[in-house]
Design a protein around this motif. Structure first.
Motif, PDB file in Angstrom:
ATOM      1  N   LEU A 149       0.417  -1.309   0.290  1.00  0.00           N
ATOM      2  CA  LEU A 149      -0.383   0.136  -0.154  1.00  0.00           C
ATOM      3  C   LEU A 149       0.876   1.302  -0.234  1.00  0.00           C
ATOM      4  O   LEU A 149       0.373   2.138   0.229  1.00  0.00           O
ATOM      5  CB  LEU A 149      -0.874  -0.027   1.293  1.00  0.00           C
ATOM      6  CG  LEU A 149      -1.647  -1.429   1.134  1.00  0.00           C
ATOM      7  CD1 LEU A 149      -3.002  -1.130   2.380  1.00  0.00           C
ATOM      8  CD2 LEU A 149      -2.642  -0.688  -0.103  1.00  0.00           C
ATOM      9  N   GLN A 150       2.468   1.204  -0.052  1.00  0.00           N
ATOM     10  CA  GLN A 150       3.105   2.615   0.064  1.00  0.00           C
ATOM     11  C   GLN A 150       2.477   3.227   1.226  1.00  0.00           C
ATOM     12  O   GLN A 150       2.970   4.363   0.786  1.00  0.00           O
ATOM     13  CB  GLN A 150       3.333   3.071  -1.438  1.00  0.00           C
ATOM     14  CG  GLN A 150       3.035   2.487  -2.114  1.00  0.00           C
ATOM     15  CD  GLN A 150       3.297   2.823  -3.477  1.00  0.00           C
ATOM     16  OE1 GLN A 150       2.890   4.393  -3.552  1.00  0.00           O
ATOM     17  NE2 GLN A 150       3.529   2.282  -5.052  1.00  0.00           N
ATOM     18  N   LEU A 206       2.618   8.116   4.642  1.00  0.00           N
ATOM     19  CA  LEU A 206       2.991   8.844   5.628  1.00  0.00           C
ATOM     20  C   LEU A 206       3.976  10.293   5.576  1.00  0.00           C
ATOM     21  O   LEU A 206       4.257  10.505   6.490  1.00  0.00           O
ATOM     22  CB  LEU A 206       3.195   8.355   7.326  1.00  0.00           C
ATOM     23  CG  LEU A 206       2.682   7.291   7.493  1.00  0.00           C
ATOM     24  CD1 LEU A 206       3.039   5.595   8.050  1.00  0.00           C
ATOM     25  CD2 LEU A 206       1.147   7.450   7.770  1.00  0.00           C
ATOM     26  N   GLY A 207       4.624   9.902   4.362  1.00  0.00           N
ATOM     27  CA  GLY A 207       5.657  11.261   4.002  1.00  0.00           C
ATOM     28  C   GLY A 207       6.866  11.046   4.045  1.00  0.00           C
ATOM     29  O   GLY A 207       7.567  12.021   4.607  1.00  0.00           O
ATOM     30  N   LEU A 208       7.225   9.469   4.945  1.00  0.00           N
ATOM     31  CA  LEU A 208       8.426   9.294   5.200  1.00  0.00           C
ATOM     32  C   LEU A 208       9.567   8.608   3.929  1.00  0.00           C
ATOM     33  O   LEU A 208      11.003   8.375   4.230  1.00  0.00           O
ATOM     34  CB  LEU A 208       8.350   7.826   6.491  1.00  0.00           C
ATOM     35  CG  LEU A 208       7.755   8.420   7.107  1.00  0.00           C
ATOM     36  CD1 LEU A 208       7.127   7.247   7.954  1.00  0.00           C
ATOM     37  CD2 LEU A 208       8.003   9.280   8.356  1.00  0.00           C
ATOM     38  N   VAL A 258      16.190   5.688   8.150  1.00  0.00           N
ATOM     39  CA  VAL A 258      15.421   4.607   9.797  1.00  0.00           C
ATOM     40  C   VAL A 258      13.421   3.828   8.948  1.00  0.00           C
ATOM     41  O   VAL A 258      13.448   2.926   9.004  1.00  0.00           O
ATOM     42  CB  VAL A 258      15.311   5.065  10.271  1.00  0.00           C
ATOM     43  CG1 VAL A 258      14.761   4.141  11.171  1.00  0.00           C
ATOM     44  CG2 VAL A 258      16.752   5.743  11.038  1.00  0.00           C
ATOM     45  N   ALA A 259      12.833   4.998   8.304  1.00  0.00           N
ATOM     46  CA  ALA A 259      11.582   4.175   7.907  1.00  0.00           C
ATOM     47  C   ALA A 259      11.599   3.652   7.000  1.00  0.00           C
ATOM     48  O   ALA A 259      10.956   2.173   7.440  1.00  0.00           O
ATOM     49  CB  ALA A 259      10.776   5.957   7.771  1.00  0.00           C
TER      50      ALA A 259
END
Length: 124
Positions: free
Chosen positions: A74-75, A80-82, A87-88
């Motif tokens: 689902l990307q 979430l804009g990460l 790290v994310a």
């Protein structure tokens, strides 16, 4: 096994995972071995910090790993804009793969089989 033994196993597997990530750049061990080991690591961590039995811990880790892979499909990192957060991107991942689903399932199958062998060995 005691909860402390599971935590020690989790730490050892974590070190192995880091070494694989840093030094192995092949098409088999890094993608397959790393994905198999990550669920074993999570399983050991869960068994070390909870009182869940083998089946419950294994199922929880398997469902969690499938959920993370679904979020990759689902990307979620993009949603979430990460995208700029290394790290994310590393922890959550950014690319869905059916082979990851298979590796996670094999990893949980392996750890469950090991638990059965251990329980039979110490039951006598």
């Amino acid at each position: 096994m005691s909860r402390m033994n599971y935590l020690i196993a989790a730490m050892v597997i974590f070190v192995i995972e880091v070494l694989i990530a840093m030094y192995v750049h092949d098409d088999i061990l890094r993608p397959w071995g790393g994905d198999v080991l990550v669920v074993v690591l999570l399983y050991c961590l869960v068994r070390g910090v909870t009182r869940l039995n083998v089946q419950s811990a294994a199922l929880a880790v398997l469902v969690f790993s499938w959920l993370i892979e679904t979020l990759q499909y689902l990307q979620i990192v993009r949603i979430l804009g990460l995208e700029g957060n290394a790290v994310a991107r590393t922890i959550i991942g950014t690319t869905f793969s059916w082979s990851d689903i298979v590796a996670y399932t094999l990893g949980i199958g392996f750890v469950t089989a090991v638990e059965v062998v251990i329980s039979k060995r110490f039951a006598v």
